[in-house]
Write a protein that holds these residues in place. Structure first.
Motif, PDB file in Angstrom:
ATOM      1  N   THR A   1      -5.299  12.753   2.975  1.00 48.48           N
ATOM      2  CA  THR A   1      -4.171  12.154   3.687  1.00 48.48           C
ATOM      3  C   THR A   1      -2.875  12.512   2.971  1.00 48.48           C
ATOM      4  OG1 THR A   1      -5.529  10.275   4.425  1.00 48.48           O
ATOM      5  CG2 THR A   1      -3.139  10.002   4.508  1.00 48.48           C
ATOM      6  N   LEU A   2      -1.883  12.974   3.734  1.00 47.85           N
ATOM      7  CA  LEU A   2      -0.563  13.311   3.210  1.00 47.85           C
ATOM      8  C   LEU A   2       0.478  12.507   3.975  1.00 47.85           C
ATOM      9  CD1 LEU A   2      -0.922  17.212   3.144  1.00 47.85           C
ATOM     10  CD2 LEU A   2      -1.321  15.634   1.243  1.00 47.85           C
ATOM     11  N   GLY A   3       1.509  12.025   3.267  1.00 42.86           N
ATOM     12  CA  GLY A   3       2.495  11.237   3.984  1.00 42.86           C
ATOM     13  C   GLY A   3       3.744  10.952   3.179  1.00 42.86           C
ATOM     14  N   ALA A   4       4.612  10.111   3.760  1.00 44.34           N
ATOM     15  CA  ALA A   4       5.885   9.764   3.132  1.00 44.34           C
ATOM     16  C   ALA A   4       6.275   8.338   3.513  1.00 44.34           C
ATOM     17  CB  ALA A   4       6.978  10.734   3.550  1.00 44.34           C
ATOM     18  N   ASN A   5       6.945   7.673   2.582  1.00 38.94           N
ATOM     19  CA  ASN A   5       7.543   6.361   2.820  1.00 38.94           C
ATOM     20  C   ASN A   5       9.056   6.488   2.809  1.00 38.94           C
ATOM     21  OD1 ASN A   5       5.210   4.582   2.904  1.00 38.94           O
ATOM     22  ND2 ASN A   5       4.968   4.986   0.710  1.00 38.94           N
ATOM     23  N   TYR A   6       9.708   5.791   3.729  1.00 36.84           N
ATOM     24  CA  TYR A   6      11.166   5.695   3.719  1.00 36.84           C
ATOM     25  C   TYR A   6      11.534   4.215   3.638  1.00 36.84           C
ATOM     26  CZ  TYR A   6      16.066   5.901   5.027  1.00 36.84           C
ATOM     27  OH  TYR A   6      17.436   5.764   5.026  1.00 36.84           O
TER      28      TYR A   6
ATOM     29  N   PHE B   1       1.803  -4.306 -10.949  1.00 36.21           N
ATOM     30  CA  PHE B   1       0.603  -3.862 -10.246  1.00 36.21           C
ATOM     31  C   PHE B   1       0.402  -4.591  -8.922  1.00 36.21           C
ATOM     32  CE2 PHE B   1       0.025  -3.365 -14.829  1.00 36.21           C
ATOM     33  CZ  PHE B   1      -0.148  -1.989 -14.894  1.00 36.21           C
ATOM     34  N   ASP B   2       1.463  -5.269  -8.451  1.00 39.07           N
ATOM     35  CA  ASP B   2       1.394  -5.929  -7.149  1.00 39.07           C
ATOM     36  C   ASP B   2       1.424  -4.927  -6.012  1.00 39.07           C
ATOM     37  OD1 ASP B   2       1.327  -8.375  -8.408  1.00 39.07           O
ATOM     38  OD2 ASP B   2       3.454  -8.813  -8.109  1.00 39.07           O
ATOM     39  N   THR B   3       1.950  -3.721  -6.263  1.00 41.19           N
ATOM     40  CA  THR B   3       2.012  -2.675  -5.248  1.00 41.19           C
ATOM     41  C   THR B   3       1.535  -1.357  -5.855  1.00 41.19           C
ATOM     42  OG1 THR B   3       4.245  -1.854  -5.731  1.00 41.19           O
ATOM     43  CG2 THR B   3       4.079  -3.814  -4.330  1.00 41.19           C
ATOM     44  N   PHE B   4       1.323  -0.356  -4.981  1.00 39.76           N
ATOM     45  CA  PHE B   4       0.932   0.978  -5.438  1.00 39.76           C
ATOM     46  C   PHE B   4       2.125   1.920  -5.554  1.00 39.76           C
ATOM     47  CE2 PHE B   4      -3.441  -0.027  -3.681  1.00 39.76           C
ATOM     48  CZ  PHE B   4      -4.052  -0.032  -4.919  1.00 39.76           C
ATOM     49  N   THR B   5       3.305   1.487  -5.114  1.00 45.55           N
ATOM     50  CA  THR B   5       4.477   2.350  -5.156  1.00 45.55           C
ATOM     51  C   THR B   5       5.208   2.197  -6.486  1.00 45.55           C
ATOM     52  OG1 THR B   5       5.914   0.677  -4.167  1.00 45.55           O
ATOM     53  CG2 THR B   5       4.736   2.155  -2.669  1.00 45.55           C
ATOM     54  N   SER B   6       6.005   3.220  -6.836  1.00 41.68           N
ATOM     55  CA  SER B   6       6.792   3.189  -8.066  1.00 41.68           C
ATOM     56  C   SER B   6       8.176   3.764  -7.776  1.00 41.68           C
ATOM     57  CB  SER B   6       6.116   3.996  -9.168  1.00 41.68           C
ATOM     58  OG  SER B   6       6.895   3.998 -10.353  1.00 41.68           O
ATOM     59  N   ALA B   7       9.209   2.976  -8.061  1.00 37.46           N
ATOM     60  CA  ALA B   7      10.575   3.417  -7.807  1.00 37.46           C
ATOM     61  C   ALA B   7      11.123   4.160  -9.028  1.00 37.46           C
ATOM     62  CB  ALA B   7      11.470   2.219  -7.490  1.00 37.46           C
ATOM     63  N   PRO B   8      12.099   5.042  -8.824  1.00 36.13           N
ATOM     64  CA  PRO B   8      12.716   5.730  -9.966  1.00 36.13           C
ATOM     65  C   PRO B   8      13.283   4.721 -10.961  1.00 36.13           C
ATOM     66  CG  PRO B   8      13.400   6.739  -7.899  1.00 36.13           C
ATOM     67  CD  PRO B   8      12.666   5.491  -7.532  1.00 36.13           C
ATOM     68  N   GLY B   9      13.044   4.964 -12.224  1.00 36.79           N
ATOM     69  CA  GLY B   9      13.548   4.064 -13.246  1.00 36.79           C
ATOM     70  C   GLY B   9      12.601   2.955 -13.636  1.00 36.79           C
ATOM     71  N   ASP B  10      11.475   2.817 -12.937  1.00 40.44           N
ATOM     72  CA  ASP B  10      10.492   1.805 -13.311  1.00 40.44           C
ATOM     73  C   ASP B  10       9.930   2.089 -14.699  1.00 40.44           C
ATOM     74  OD1 ASP B  10      10.789   0.485 -10.961  1.00 40.44           O
ATOM     75  OD2 ASP B  10       8.870   1.082 -10.083  1.00 40.44           O
ATOM     76  N   GLU B  11       9.640   1.039 -15.438  1.00 36.79           N
ATOM     77  CA  GLU B  11       9.021   1.198 -16.744  1.00 36.79           C
ATOM     78  C   GLU B  11       7.568   1.640 -16.608  1.00 36.79           C
ATOM     79  OE1 GLU B  11      10.522   0.902 -19.661  1.00 36.79           O
ATOM     80  OE2 GLU B  11      12.457   0.374 -18.749  1.00 36.79           O
ATOM     81  N   GLU B  12       7.034   2.255 -17.658  1.00 36.47           N
ATOM     82  CA  GLU B  12       5.633   2.670 -17.659  1.00 36.47           C
ATOM     83  C   GLU B  12       4.723   1.452 -17.543  1.00 36.47           C
ATOM     84  OE1 GLU B  12       2.696   3.867 -21.146  1.00 36.47           O
ATOM     85  OE2 GLU B  12       4.136   5.479 -20.735  1.00 36.47           O
TER      86      GLU B  12
ATOM     87  N   GLN C   1       0.823  -1.202   0.000  1.00 29.05           N
ATOM     88  CA  GLN C   1       0.000   0.000   0.000  1.00 29.05           C
ATOM     89  C   GLN C   1       0.859   1.255   0.000  1.00 29.05           C
ATOM     90  OE1 GLN C   1      -3.494  -0.021  -0.168  1.00 29.05           O
ATOM     91  NE2 GLN C   1      -3.171  -2.225  -0.510  1.00 29.05           N
ATOM     92  N   LEU C   2       0.271   2.356  -0.430  1.00 27.06           N
ATOM     93  CA  LEU C   2       0.981   3.628  -0.467  1.00 27.06           C
ATOM     94  C   LEU C   2       0.995   4.293   0.907  1.00 27.06           C
ATOM     95  CD1 LEU C   2       2.418   5.238  -2.701  1.00 27.06           C
ATOM     96  CD2 LEU C   2       0.307   6.535  -3.027  1.00 27.06           C
ATOM     97  N   ALA C   3      -0.162   4.317   1.577  1.00 32.24           N
ATOM     98  CA  ALA C   3      -0.284   4.933   2.892  1.00 32.24           C
ATOM     99  C   ALA C   3      -0.116   3.880   3.987  1.00 32.24           C
ATOM    100  CB  ALA C   3      -1.635   5.636   3.018  1.00 32.24           C
ATOM    101  N   VAL C   4      -0.206   4.317   5.235  1.00 37.75           N
ATOM    102  CA  VAL C   4      -0.101   3.384   6.354  1.00 37.75           C
ATOM    103  C   VAL C   4      -1.191   2.319   6.277  1.00 37.75           C
ATOM    104  CG1 VAL C   4      -0.393   3.200   8.859  1.00 37.75           C
ATOM    105  CG2 VAL C   4       1.068   4.986   7.911  1.00 37.75           C
ATOM    106  N   GLU C   5      -2.402   2.734   5.911  1.00 40.95           N
ATOM    107  CA  GLU C   5      -3.531   1.806   5.839  1.00 40.95           C
ATOM    108  C   GLU C   5      -4.364   2.097   4.607  1.00 40.95           C
ATOM    109  OE1 GLU C   5      -5.090  -1.182   6.193  1.00 40.95           O
ATOM    110  OE2 GLU C   5      -4.402  -0.972   8.257  1.00 40.95           O
ATOM    111  N   ARG C   6      -5.108   1.105   4.163  1.00 42.33           N
ATOM    112  CA  ARG C   6      -6.042   1.310   3.057  1.00 42.33           C
ATOM    113  C   ARG C   6      -7.068   2.373   3.443  1.00 42.33           C
ATOM    114  NH1 ARG C   6      -5.540  -4.509   3.325  1.00 42.33           N
ATOM    115  NH2 ARG C   6      -4.589  -5.377   1.435  1.00 42.33           N
TER     116      ARG C   6
END
Length: 399
Positions: free
Chosen positions: A343-348, A224-235, A148-153
């Protein structure tokens, strides 16, 4: 040393595979066992004026273990026969609420099976799944909690999601599209009714079906297994459509009530930037018992941007209406928003297995009673005033 020698002599292979967990397998891969786990521990602070008006504290905060999960997967005889047994020490959640009421706390740390199924992939590309599984309905629910992108759905997902059901699922996938359909004992709805580990003597529905179609414009299905996208990921771009329907039977307090639903969603990733949007609508038809019809709906829009390989920023907006009114789409402060949350947040990302997430959300609508239902899983609580806010921090570890 003796154990290692015995393992080698038997032709078995063992080790750890990144992203999958620990494994045991024979040399030709016809038999395998994979074990992995997930731990999510978090700190939550909730500020709610309604609680203060009722004699309680306006601010409540503390720690909780949201998820502690173990999964055993693999195959037998050949890779086409697979299994999944997943259990979790459930956190202090609530039973599904009935309209106009709140849920009651359940599963305070008890171990409960989630997935328990056998799957067979046929040469035609068709896969048949038998047992307990997530039915093909809400995409946000189908994406694993670890992705997930946030702490919770969202609270929208928690109100409409399918949870797990016992039954049969058939799915077919190609390089560009896939379709899944399920016939089962009944999936979760806003009606309080058990769906896990049901059997023919206590199933609450006369019939229950769901189906989901997805079309992929670009990327791989694994994108599409996750909602996050790392730099350099393909479209990667995908759209999804799903429908569900079920009729409650004489084992339910709502005998004769029918529930229908429709949802549509789009997911996209562009090399470090991710977007997800969904809309869901359901109809609760109790006219056969002299009741009424309700048409609740909800929507979620979220986006994330990775600054680098470690830091990702995200934002989410969600709105819904449990009473089925027309609502005020994107109108912050709508009285019938129920809820209307930003909701606003950050992942590390500490590494591939450890992630720290912090987010803060505020509800602009006056009524959170039905969607929150005192659900400590999300951090939101019932209120009849706007400006309730939640601060959450979570440490996640996968192994």
């Amino acid at each position: 040393s003796q154990s290692r020698t015995s393992l080698q002599d038997s032709g078995m292979m063992a080790g750890y595979k990144a992203g999958s967990g620990f494994y045991l397998s024979n040399q030709d891969g016809s038999f395998s066992l994979m074990m992995n786990g997930l731990i999510q521990t978090r700190w939550v602070m909730n500020s709610n004026e309604t609680r203060k008006d009722n004699g309680g504290e306006e601010n409540e905060y503390g720690f909780q273990i949201r998820r502690a999960r173990l999964a055993f997967t693999g195959n037998v005889v050949d890779p086409s026969w697979t299994y999944n047994i997943t259990g979790s020490f459930e956190g202090p959640g609530v039973d599904e609420p009935i309209f106009g009421q709140t849920g009651t706390q359940s599963n305070g740390g008890t171990f409960e099976f989630q997935e328990a199924y056998i799957a067979k992939q046929l040469e035609s590309g068709l896969t048949m799944t038998f047992g307990q599984f997530k039915t093909p309905w809400m995409r946000e629910e189908l994406v694993d909690a670890s992705g997930q992108l946030a702490v919770e759905r969202s609270t929208i997902n928690e109100f409409y999601n399918q949870d797990r059901a016992v039954g049969l699922m058939v799915d077919y996938a190609t390089d560009s599209w896939n379709f899944a359909a399920s016939y089962n004992n009944g999936q979760a709805t806003a009606i309080s009714s058990p769906t896990r580990y049901t059997n023919f003597t206590n199933t609450r529905t006369d019939w229950a079906v769901s189906g989901r179609f997805e079309y992929k414009f670009s990327g791989d299905w694994s994108d599409f297994d996750t909602f996050t996208s790392a730099p350099g990921d393909e479209e990667a771009v995908m759209v999804g459509l799903a429908g569900m329907g079920q009729k409650y039977g004489d084992e339910s307090a709502f005998d004769g009530l029918k529930v229908w639903g429709f949802t549509a969603d789009v997911s996209a990733k562009f090399g470090g930037f991710s977007v997800f949007a969904s809309y869901v609508w359901q109809r609760y038809d109790n006219e056969s018992n002299g009741g009424e019809k309700y048409d609740p709906w909800g929507m979620v829009v979220q986006a994330g941007y990775s600054l680098n390989d470690e830091w990702e920023l995200f934002a989410r907006y969600e709105e819904g209406n449990a009473n089925g009114g027309p609502g005020n789409i994107l109108n912050l402060g709508a009285e019938d928003g129920n809820p209307s949350i930003i909701t606003l947040g950050a992942n590390y990302f500490v590494n591939d297995n450890v992630k720290f997430t912090v987010d803060w959300g505020i509800n602009f609508a006056d009524n959170m009673n039905i969607f929150a239902a005192n659900d400590s899983n999300t951090g939101w609580t019932t209120s009849d005033k706007s400006d309730q806010w939640v601060l959450r921090a979570q440490l996640q570890l996968m192994f």
